[in-house]
Design a protein around this motif. Sequence first.
Motif, PDB file in Angstrom:
ATOM      1  N   ILE A 141     -46.691 -33.767 -51.888  1.00 36.79           N
ATOM      2  CA  ILE A 141     -47.259 -34.005 -50.562  1.00 36.79           C
ATOM      3  C   ILE A 141     -46.552 -35.195 -49.926  1.00 36.79           C
ATOM      4  O   ILE A 141     -45.974 -36.024 -50.619  1.00 36.79           O
ATOM      5  CB  ILE A 141     -48.796 -34.229 -50.606  1.00 36.79           C
ATOM      6  N   PHE A 142     -46.598 -35.227 -48.587  1.00 38.64           N
ATOM      7  CA  PHE A 142     -45.735 -36.148 -47.853  1.00 38.64           C
ATOM      8  C   PHE A 142     -46.518 -37.000 -46.858  1.00 38.64           C
ATOM      9  O   PHE A 142     -47.607 -36.627 -46.419  1.00 38.64           O
ATOM     10  CB  PHE A 142     -44.687 -35.350 -47.069  1.00 38.64           C
ATOM     11  N   GLN A 143     -45.891 -38.107 -46.465  1.00 39.06           N
ATOM     12  CA  GLN A 143     -46.509 -38.993 -45.481  1.00 39.06           C
ATOM     13  C   GLN A 143     -46.782 -38.244 -44.171  1.00 39.06           C
ATOM     14  O   GLN A 143     -47.831 -38.373 -43.575  1.00 39.06           O
ATOM     15  CB  GLN A 143     -45.581 -40.186 -45.211  1.00 39.06           C
ATOM     16  N   HIS A 144     -45.792 -37.461 -43.728  1.00 42.80           N
ATOM     17  CA  HIS A 144     -45.963 -36.754 -42.458  1.00 42.80           C
ATOM     18  C   HIS A 144     -46.327 -35.283 -42.664  1.00 42.80           C
ATOM     19  O   HIS A 144     -46.048 -34.445 -41.815  1.00 42.80           O
ATOM     20  CB  HIS A 144     -44.733 -36.937 -41.578  1.00 42.80           C
ATOM     21  N   PHE A 145     -46.907 -34.984 -43.792  1.00 40.30           N
ATOM     22  CA  PHE A 145     -47.523 -33.700 -44.125  1.00 40.30           C
ATOM     23  C   PHE A 145     -46.517 -32.550 -44.267  1.00 40.30           C
ATOM     24  O   PHE A 145     -46.633 -31.756 -45.175  1.00 40.30           O
ATOM     25  CB  PHE A 145     -48.620 -33.329 -43.123  1.00 40.30           C
ATOM     26  N   ASN A 146     -45.562 -32.454 -43.290  1.00 42.78           N
ATOM     27  CA  ASN A 146     -44.542 -31.406 -43.338  1.00 42.78           C
ATOM     28  C   ASN A 146     -45.115 -29.995 -43.446  1.00 42.78           C
ATOM     29  O   ASN A 146     -44.651 -29.181 -44.237  1.00 42.78           O
ATOM     30  CB  ASN A 146     -43.567 -31.657 -44.498  1.00 42.78           C
ATOM     31  N   LEU A 147     -46.126 -29.712 -42.637  1.00 49.75           N
ATOM     32  CA  LEU A 147     -46.685 -28.362 -42.604  1.00 49.75           C
ATOM     33  C   LEU A 147     -45.861 -27.499 -41.658  1.00 49.75           C
ATOM     34  O   LEU A 147     -45.170 -28.003 -40.778  1.00 49.75           O
ATOM     35  CB  LEU A 147     -48.136 -28.413 -42.114  1.00 49.75           C
ATOM     36  N   LEU A 148     -45.958 -26.184 -41.849  1.00 48.72           N
ATOM     37  CA  LEU A 148     -45.276 -25.262 -40.943  1.00 48.72           C
ATOM     38  C   LEU A 148     -46.136 -25.111 -39.696  1.00 48.72           C
ATOM     39  O   LEU A 148     -47.250 -24.593 -39.764  1.00 48.72           O
ATOM     40  CB  LEU A 148     -45.074 -23.910 -41.628  1.00 48.72           C
ATOM     41  N   GLU A 149     -45.596 -25.561 -38.570  1.00 49.41           N
ATOM     42  CA  GLU A 149     -46.361 -25.552 -37.320  1.00 49.41           C
ATOM     43  C   GLU A 149     -46.634 -24.136 -36.833  1.00 49.41           C
ATOM     44  O   GLU A 149     -47.583 -23.898 -36.098  1.00 49.41           O
ATOM     45  CB  GLU A 149     -45.607 -26.315 -36.225  1.00 49.41           C
ATOM     46  N   SER A 150     -45.767 -23.202 -37.234  1.00 55.50           N
ATOM     47  CA  SER A 150     -45.904 -21.839 -36.727  1.00 55.50           C
ATOM     48  C   SER A 150     -46.890 -21.013 -37.561  1.00 55.50           C
ATOM     49  O   SER A 150     -47.121 -19.853 -37.262  1.00 55.50           O
ATOM     50  CB  SER A 150     -44.538 -21.151 -36.708  1.00 55.50           C
ATOM     51  N   LYS A 151     -47.438 -21.618 -38.607  1.00 53.24           N
ATOM     52  CA  LYS A 151     -48.376 -20.875 -39.457  1.00 53.24           C
ATOM     53  C   LYS A 151     -49.731 -21.559 -39.471  1.00 53.24           C
ATOM     54  O   LYS A 151     -49.819 -22.775 -39.384  1.00 53.24           O
ATOM     55  CB  LYS A 151     -47.825 -20.802 -40.882  1.00 53.24           C
ATOM     56  N   ASN A 152     -50.785 -20.771 -39.586  1.00 51.50           N
ATOM     57  CA  ASN A 152     -52.115 -21.365 -39.639  1.00 51.50           C
ATOM     58  C   ASN A 152     -52.398 -21.913 -41.044  1.00 51.50           C
ATOM     59  O   ASN A 152     -51.562 -21.803 -41.947  1.00 51.50           O
ATOM     60  CB  ASN A 152     -53.190 -20.372 -39.169  1.00 51.50           C
ATOM     61  N   VAL A 153     -53.558 -22.536 -41.186  1.00 53.04           N
ATOM     62  CA  VAL A 153     -53.896 -23.202 -42.439  1.00 53.04           C
ATOM     63  C   VAL A 153     -53.773 -22.233 -43.625  1.00 53.04           C
ATOM     64  O   VAL A 153     -53.139 -22.537 -44.635  1.00 53.04           O
ATOM     65  CB  VAL A 153     -55.330 -23.791 -42.360  1.00 53.04           C
ATOM     66  N   TYR A 154     -54.361 -21.058 -43.456  1.00 48.34           N
ATOM     67  CA  TYR A 154     -54.328 -20.067 -44.538  1.00 48.34           C
ATOM     68  C   TYR A 154     -52.889 -19.778 -44.969  1.00 48.34           C
ATOM     69  O   TYR A 154     -52.547 -19.817 -46.144  1.00 48.34           O
ATOM     70  CB  TYR A 154     -55.013 -18.770 -44.084  1.00 48.34           C
ATOM     71  N   HIS A 155     -52.040 -19.490 -43.975  1.00 47.34           N
ATOM     72  CA  HIS A 155     -50.671 -19.087 -44.314  1.00 47.34           C
ATOM     73  C   HIS A 155     -49.821 -20.248 -44.793  1.00 47.34           C
ATOM     74  O   HIS A 155     -48.847 -20.057 -45.517  1.00 47.34           O
ATOM     75  CB  HIS A 155     -50.028 -18.356 -43.133  1.00 47.34           C
ATOM     76  N   ASN A 156     -50.166 -21.469 -44.375  1.00 50.07           N
ATOM     77  CA  ASN A 156     -49.486 -22.635 -44.929  1.00 50.07           C
ATOM     78  C   ASN A 156     -49.766 -22.757 -46.419  1.00 50.07           C
ATOM     79  O   ASN A 156     -48.864 -23.016 -47.207  1.00 50.07           O
ATOM     80  CB  ASN A 156     -49.925 -23.916 -44.208  1.00 50.07           C
ATOM     81  N   VAL A 157     -51.031 -22.567 -46.782  1.00 44.25           N
ATOM     82  CA  VAL A 157     -51.406 -22.700 -48.194  1.00 44.25           C
ATOM     83  C   VAL A 157     -50.856 -21.517 -49.003  1.00 44.25           C
ATOM     84  O   VAL A 157     -50.441 -21.665 -50.149  1.00 44.25           O
ATOM     85  CB  VAL A 157     -52.940 -22.805 -48.340  1.00 44.25           C
ATOM     86  N   ALA A 158     -50.815 -20.353 -48.354  1.00 45.12           N
ATOM     87  CA  ALA A 158     -50.326 -19.148 -49.035  1.00 45.12           C
ATOM     88  C   ALA A 158     -48.804 -19.162 -49.194  1.00 45.12           C
ATOM     89  O   ALA A 158     -48.263 -18.468 -50.058  1.00 45.12           O
ATOM     90  CB  ALA A 158     -50.741 -17.908 -48.254  1.00 45.12           C
ATOM     91  N   PHE A 159     -48.133 -19.984 -48.376  1.00 46.64           N
ATOM     92  CA  PHE A 159     -46.670 -19.935 -48.284  1.00 46.64           C
ATOM     93  C   PHE A 159     -45.932 -20.055 -49.627  1.00 46.64           C
ATOM     94  O   PHE A 159     -45.097 -19.201 -49.945  1.00 46.64           O
ATOM     95  CB  PHE A 159     -46.194 -20.989 -47.279  1.00 46.64           C
ATOM     96  N   PRO A 160     -46.227 -21.095 -50.442  1.00 46.02           N
ATOM     97  CA  PRO A 160     -45.494 -21.197 -51.713  1.00 46.02           C
ATOM     98  C   PRO A 160     -45.732 -19.995 -52.621  1.00 46.02           C
ATOM     99  O   PRO A 160     -44.832 -19.592 -53.364  1.00 46.02           O
ATOM    100  CB  PRO A 160     -46.026 -22.482 -52.355  1.00 46.02           C
ATOM    101  N   LEU A 161     -46.926 -19.401 -52.542  1.00 50.25           N
ATOM    102  CA  LEU A 161     -47.226 -18.226 -53.371  1.00 50.25           C
ATOM    103  C   LEU A 161     -46.443 -17.026 -52.873  1.00 50.25           C
ATOM    104  O   LEU A 161     -45.898 -16.246 -53.647  1.00 50.25           O
ATOM    105  CB  LEU A 161     -48.732 -17.930 -53.327  1.00 50.25           C
ATOM    106  N   SER A 162     -46.392 -16.910 -51.543  1.00 51.54           N
ATOM    107  CA  SER A 162     -45.689 -15.790 -50.961  1.00 51.54           C
ATOM    108  C   SER A 162     -44.176 -15.902 -51.224  1.00 51.54           C
ATOM    109  O   SER A 162     -43.501 -14.907 -51.491  1.00 51.54           O
ATOM    110  CB  SER A 162     -46.043 -15.735 -49.472  1.00 51.54           C
ATOM    111  N   LEU A 163     -43.651 -17.132 -51.211  1.00 47.56           N
ATOM    112  CA  LEU A 163     -42.233 -17.341 -51.555  1.00 47.56           C
ATOM    113  C   LEU A 163     -41.963 -16.909 -52.992  1.00 47.56           C
ATOM    114  O   LEU A 163     -40.903 -16.391 -53.311  1.00 47.56           O
ATOM    115  CB  LEU A 163     -41.852 -18.815 -51.421  1.00 47.56           C
ATOM    116  N   ALA A 164     -42.964 -17.128 -53.848  1.00 47.24           N
ATOM    117  CA  ALA A 164     -42.795 -16.794 -55.268  1.00 47.24           C
ATOM    118  C   ALA A 164     -43.052 -15.318 -55.547  1.00 47.24           C
ATOM    119  O   ALA A 164     -42.955 -14.868 -56.680  1.00 47.24           O
ATOM    120  CB  ALA A 164     -43.730 -17.660 -56.105  1.00 47.24           C
TER     121      ALA A 164
END
Lengths: 220, 342
Positions: free
Chosen positions: B87-110
């Motif tokens: 985790i990072f100071q400036h969060f580095n979330l994907l602005e184009s994705k909602n909360v659900y898809h941000n959290v799902a992202f690493p799983l979906s990449l895998a």
Amino acid sequence: MQVDLHTFWPKILEATNETLLMVGIALVFASLIGLPLGVALVVTRPNGLLQNGPLFKVLNAIVNFFRSIPFIILLVAILPITRLIVGTSIGTAAAVVPLVLFSGPFIARLVESSLLEVEPGVVEATEAMGATSWQIVFRVLIPEALSSLVLNITIAAIGLVGASAMAGFVGGGGLGDLAIAYGYQRFETEVMIITVLLLVVIVQVIQTVGNQLSRKIRRH
Amino acid sequence: MIHFDHVTKVYESNGTSFKAVNDVELKVEKGEIFGVIGFSGAGKSTLIRLVNLLERPTSGSVLLNDRDMASLKKSELREQRRKIGMIFQHFNLLESKNVYHNVAFPLSLAGVPKKEIDSRVTEILEFVGLSDKSTQYPDQLSGGQKQRVGIARALATSPEILLCDEATSALDPETTKSILDLLKRVRDEYNITILMITHEMNVIREVCDQVAVMEQGQLIEQGTIFDVFSNPKHQTTKNFVRTVMQDEIPESILRLLSDQERSRHIYRITFVNETTGEPILSRVSKGFDVEVNVLHGQITELQGVPFGNLIVELQGEQSEILKAIHYLQTSVQLKEVTAHAG
């Protein structure tokens, strides 16, 4: 000298058609060249995902080379290539080839700047998740930059409307050609005003559509 | 768990080289919350990035469960990175994705199947307290909520290690507290080892078990929170400790000492462990004919152990004061405060 606008409408209609056709087709092909080229510029640059100094320098030089040639010169200079590709060196189809060569590298630069706007921290976070470079490009860089990409492609489309006015030199037709041939060279002011007004409307429509699309993407 | 084996990282640019990390030897045990503190430019960010190989060591090696990270093949490295959340100071979330898809992202990449992703994301959003925000986008969230999403995303792939890069530095004190509480729960409930870097000593005091102080690429001091806070050795460490623990003698007290009209008996008392719980000062004034005047001080808790530092003045007959001091010295550390000494 008065012009009978009545007989002129079909001509204007045809010219509008030609302009839209040239711009539309050229935009599609220029994007097909510009998007991958822009992505390549971003990933091969120093400290890029797939850093490759020599390749970056070559691509960079090619883009700069095409971007430095004035369109009117490019149009004439590549006539043999145009003939090779579309079988003729005159007409609307013939005008598309130089338009693509003119706009493709321009789009590459615009794509490059859009992708560079994506926070490096977001890319780093994705790397830390164990993403491949491929995944980073297609699942992070492009989606995150999409709104900005749409705005930039809009700029390229409007640039093409302007450049297509010179297509008359190879008999490409279009509104710009009409404005120059009738309005400017024959002093038919009304024709010039109408064609220019139509160009204004086309540019306005493209910009509005681009803005709305971009906003819609950003607002999700 | 994490072992920095004499790690050095050198950056070369335009013919000059810069040692960002200089011969660091550090061990983080499983289930520990380990904090590295230092001023900006001390090399902390480079240090934490050496763990998941976002930075490659110039010499030495970083071992995770005895495996050298630098020896891994590309695909093995990607596999390993999934076991290290960050985790990072400036969060580095994907602005184009909602909360659900941000959290799902690493799983979906895998390449995790959708159904599994769904249950995991639901579970982890519940854990960080954001179940009701799953369809919101990052720009609709507060800083604290964004960091919760960051933590949820980092935990999605069930990592063994969580790296925190100045995770609370962009947050206000109250939000910082709640994020630190969440990090404690991450360790307690998932038994995840946490390595965090920060420049805030209160963050270290709040959650860490172990601390290392970094300066100019080197670790200058390390130990348990209690040891380092109660007895800092290096000057930089003392300065950091001082930001959260008042142990300096204030001007007003030094002025009292220079009062020529009567001699004053001012002492610094350091309480450690159990003695903090005892009514020592009250006993002194009851048992001897002295009055105790507390001038300054603080009693706090380090890792659940009370720790205090008081500056008191003893008033009374010389002989009684001596007896009182003698009594005090049997249970606490006592040091006379003079005009020149700290």
